[in-house]
Write a protein that holds these residues in place. Structure first.
Motif, PDB file in Angstrom:
ATOM      1  N   TYR A   1       2.269   5.516  -4.082  1.00 46.40           N
ATOM      2  CA  TYR A   1       1.710   3.920  -4.079  1.00 46.40           C
ATOM      3  C   TYR A   1       2.154   3.196  -3.913  1.00 46.40           C
ATOM      4  N   LEU A   2       4.091   2.783  -4.650  1.00 49.70           N
ATOM      5  CA  LEU A   2       4.821   1.150  -3.329  1.00 49.70           C
ATOM      6  C   LEU A   2       4.793   2.009  -2.067  1.00 49.70           C
TER       7      LEU A   2
ATOM      8  N   ASP B   1       4.582  -3.559  -7.463  1.00 50.55           N
ATOM      9  CA  ASP B   1       3.769  -4.433  -6.785  1.00 50.55           C
ATOM     10  C   ASP B   1       3.985  -6.304  -6.380  1.00 50.55           C
ATOM     11  N   ASP B   2       4.079  -6.398  -8.034  1.00 56.11           N
ATOM     12  CA  ASP B   2       4.201  -8.134  -8.009  1.00 56.11           C
ATOM     13  C   ASP B   2       5.967  -8.433  -7.912  1.00 56.11           C
TER      14      ASP B   2
ATOM     15  N   ARG C   1       7.070  -8.045  -4.063  1.00 56.97           N
ATOM     16  CA  ARG C   1       6.247  -9.219  -3.147  1.00 56.97           C
ATOM     17  C   ARG C   1       7.356 -10.557  -3.372  1.00 56.97           C
TER      18      ARG C   1
ATOM     19  N   ARG D   1       1.478   0.920  -0.221  1.00 61.92           N
ATOM     20  CA  ARG D   1       1.317  -0.463  -0.023  1.00 61.92           C
ATOM     21  C   ARG D   1       2.277  -1.266   0.971  1.00 61.92           C
ATOM     22  N   HIS D   2       3.611  -0.506   0.981  1.00 64.05           N
ATOM     23  CA  HIS D   2       4.418  -1.443   1.575  1.00 64.05           C
ATOM     24  C   HIS D   2       5.734  -0.356   2.669  1.00 64.05           C
TER      25      HIS D   2
ATOM     26  N   GLU E   1       1.117  -1.907 -10.431  1.00 62.07           N
ATOM     27  CA  GLU E   1       0.625  -3.131 -10.125  1.00 62.07           C
ATOM     28  C   GLU E   1       2.078  -4.166 -10.807  1.00 62.07           C
TER      29      GLU E   1
END
Length: 365
Positions: free
Chosen positions: A96-97, A71-72, A75, A100-101, A68
Motif C-alpha cells: 500500500y505504501l 502514510d501520515d 508525509r 501511494r508513493h 494511514e
C-alpha cells in the motif's frame, strides 16, 4: 528527506539501533517506529530518539489504521527511505505504501535464512534493495529471488573495538578453562546444544567449567535442563547481562553452537576481547573464523575434535596467550564497526538520492 526504520520492538544491544544511532550522529534524519513490546528481551527505551521527537509507537495501529498512520508519518516527516528491519507487521503495509508513493525507496534487512526472511520474498516486489551482512546471505538472496536485480548490498557488520578490549587473563587451575555461551535463548542459537556439549566435554575434561549468558523464550527450558544435567555442578546460567563485554571478560573460550545464523556479533566481540571462538559450520560463521588463528569451526556434536582443541590450549598457556593476541589482531584488521557504518551511510544516502530524483520528493513537501 528522512529515513523511517520500522522494527517489531526495541531490544537493548541490538545492532540495528547501533547503526541507526550512528546514522543520526552522521547527520541523517532518522525516525524509529515500533509496534510491539517483547516479553522475552530487555527493551531499549530509545530515550535519545524520543528526546529528538524521532521515536514512534505504532502499537495502536495493528489493524487497517496501520497504513494511514504510516502514510501520515511519511508525509509529515518527508520520508524518502523506509528501512524494514524484521517487522512482520510492516511487510503487510508495504504494498500500500509503494502504491501511494511510487518514488519512496524501501530497503529490507536480512540477517539470516529464517524468521521473517520468507516474508521478504513474498513482498520483494515492494523493495528497491536488500541489505545482508554475509556472503552466505548474499548468495541465498540471489538464489531465491524472482527479480532480475534484487539490489543486494553486502555490509559486513563490525564491533566497537574501543569498548570491546582484552581483559587481563584470569589465573586458572591446571586444565581449568572457562567455556561459555553468550546469546539469545532461542532455538536457532541452540543453547541446549551448548549444554549437551558441556556434558560431553566435562566427561572428557573434568577441570573445565561452563558459563551461559542470555535471555529469550527458551530461558526456563535451559535452566531446567541444566538442573537435571550430570554436569550441573560445572554449568552456571547467569541470565541476562547488560553488556556482553562483561560476560566475555569471564570466558577463556566462546562456543557458538547455532543451528542457523547470519553474522553473529558475539563472534567479533569475543575476538576483540581476545577470546577465541569455536563456532558451528552454519550461515556466515565460517566467514568470521580463520581456523587455527582466531578459533575453529566444528559441528556442535564433534565432541572429540572440540575437546582436543581445548586440551591443547589448557595444557599450553603460552600457546593460548598467542591465540588471544591473534584474536585481537584479527578483530582490528577485519571487525571495526566504523567501516560498516561508512558503508551503511553510503547505501542510505544512495537510496535517498534516488528518492530525491523522482516526483515523489516534491509530493511530500
Amino acid at each position: 528527506l528522512g529515513i523511517l526504520a520500522i522494527l517489531p520492538f526495541l531490544v537493548k544491544g541490538a545492532l540495528s539501533l547501533a547503526v541507526l544511532r550512528a546514522m543520526r550522529e552522521r547527520g541523517l534524519d532518522v525516525s524509529v517506529a515500533f509496534h510491539t513490546h517483547s516479553s522475552h528481551y530487555t527493551p531499549d527505551p530509545a530515550e535519545d530518539f524520543a528526546a529528538a521527537g524521532r521515536l514512534i509507537d505504532l502499537s495502536d495501529h495493528q489493524g487497517p489504521s496501520g497504513i494511514e498512520a504510516l502514510d501520515d508519518i511519511i508525509r509529515e516527516r518527508r520520508i524518502g527511505l523506509v528501512l524494514q528491519i524484521g517487522s512482520p507487521w510492516a511487510y503487510r503495509q508495504l504494498p500500500y505504501l509503494k502504491e501511494r508513493h511510487p518514488g519512496l525507496r524501501i530497503l529490507d534487512t536480512l540477517y539470516n535464512k529464517i524468521s521473517h526472511t520468507q516474508n521478504h520474498f513474498l513482498y520483494e516486489a515492494c523493495f528497491d534493495g536488500v541489505i545482508v551482512e554475509s556472503e552466505d546471505m548474499r548468495r541465498y538472496v540471489l538464489d531465491c529471488t524472482a527479480k532480475p536485480d534484487p539490489g543486494v548490498r553486502l555490509i559486513e557488520s563490525g564491533v566497537d573495538l574501543i569498548h570491546f578490549t582484552p581483559s587481563p587473563p584470569t589465573p586458572r587451575p591446571p586444565g581449568g578453562l572457562v567455556v561459555g555461551y553468550v546469546g539469545r535463548m532461542s532455538p536457532e542459537k541452540n543453547p541446549l546444544g551448548f549444554v549437551e556439549l558441556a556434558e560431553a566435554l566435562h566427561a572428557r575434561q573434568p577441570a573445565l567449567s561452563f558459563l551461559m549468558f542470555g535471555e529469550g523464550n527458551m530461558a526456563e527450558e535451559v535452566r531446567a535442563r541444566i538442573a537435571t544435567s550430570p554436569a550441573s555442578g560445572v554449568i552456571r546460567y547467569e541470565g541476562f547481562v547488560n553488556d556482553s563485554s562483561t560476560a566475555l571478560a569471564q570466558l577463556d573460550v566462546l562456543i557458538v553452537p547455532s543451528k542457523f545464523d547470519g553474522r553473529p556479533n558475539v563472534v567479533m566481540e569475543a575476538n576483540a576481547c581476545g577470546v577465541p571462538v569455536i563456532g558451528a559450520r552454519v550461515g556466515g560463521i565460517p566467514e568470521l573464523i580463520e581456523p587455527g588463528r582466531n578459533g575453529y569451526v566444528f559441528a556442535p556434536g564433534e565432541y572429540d575434535s572440540i575437546a582436543a582443541v581445548l586440551a591443547g590450549w589448557a595444557s599450553d598457556p603460552a600457546a593460548y596467550a598467542r591465540v588471544r593476541t591473534i584474536c585481537r589482531a584479527v578483530a582490528e584488521a577485519r571487525f571495526d564497526r566504523h567501516r560498516a557504518f561508512d558503508t551503511y551511510e553510503a547505501v542510505f544516502r544512495e537510496f535517498l538520492a534516488l528518492a530525491r530524483t523522482t516526483p515523489y520528493a516534491a509530493a511530500v513537501d
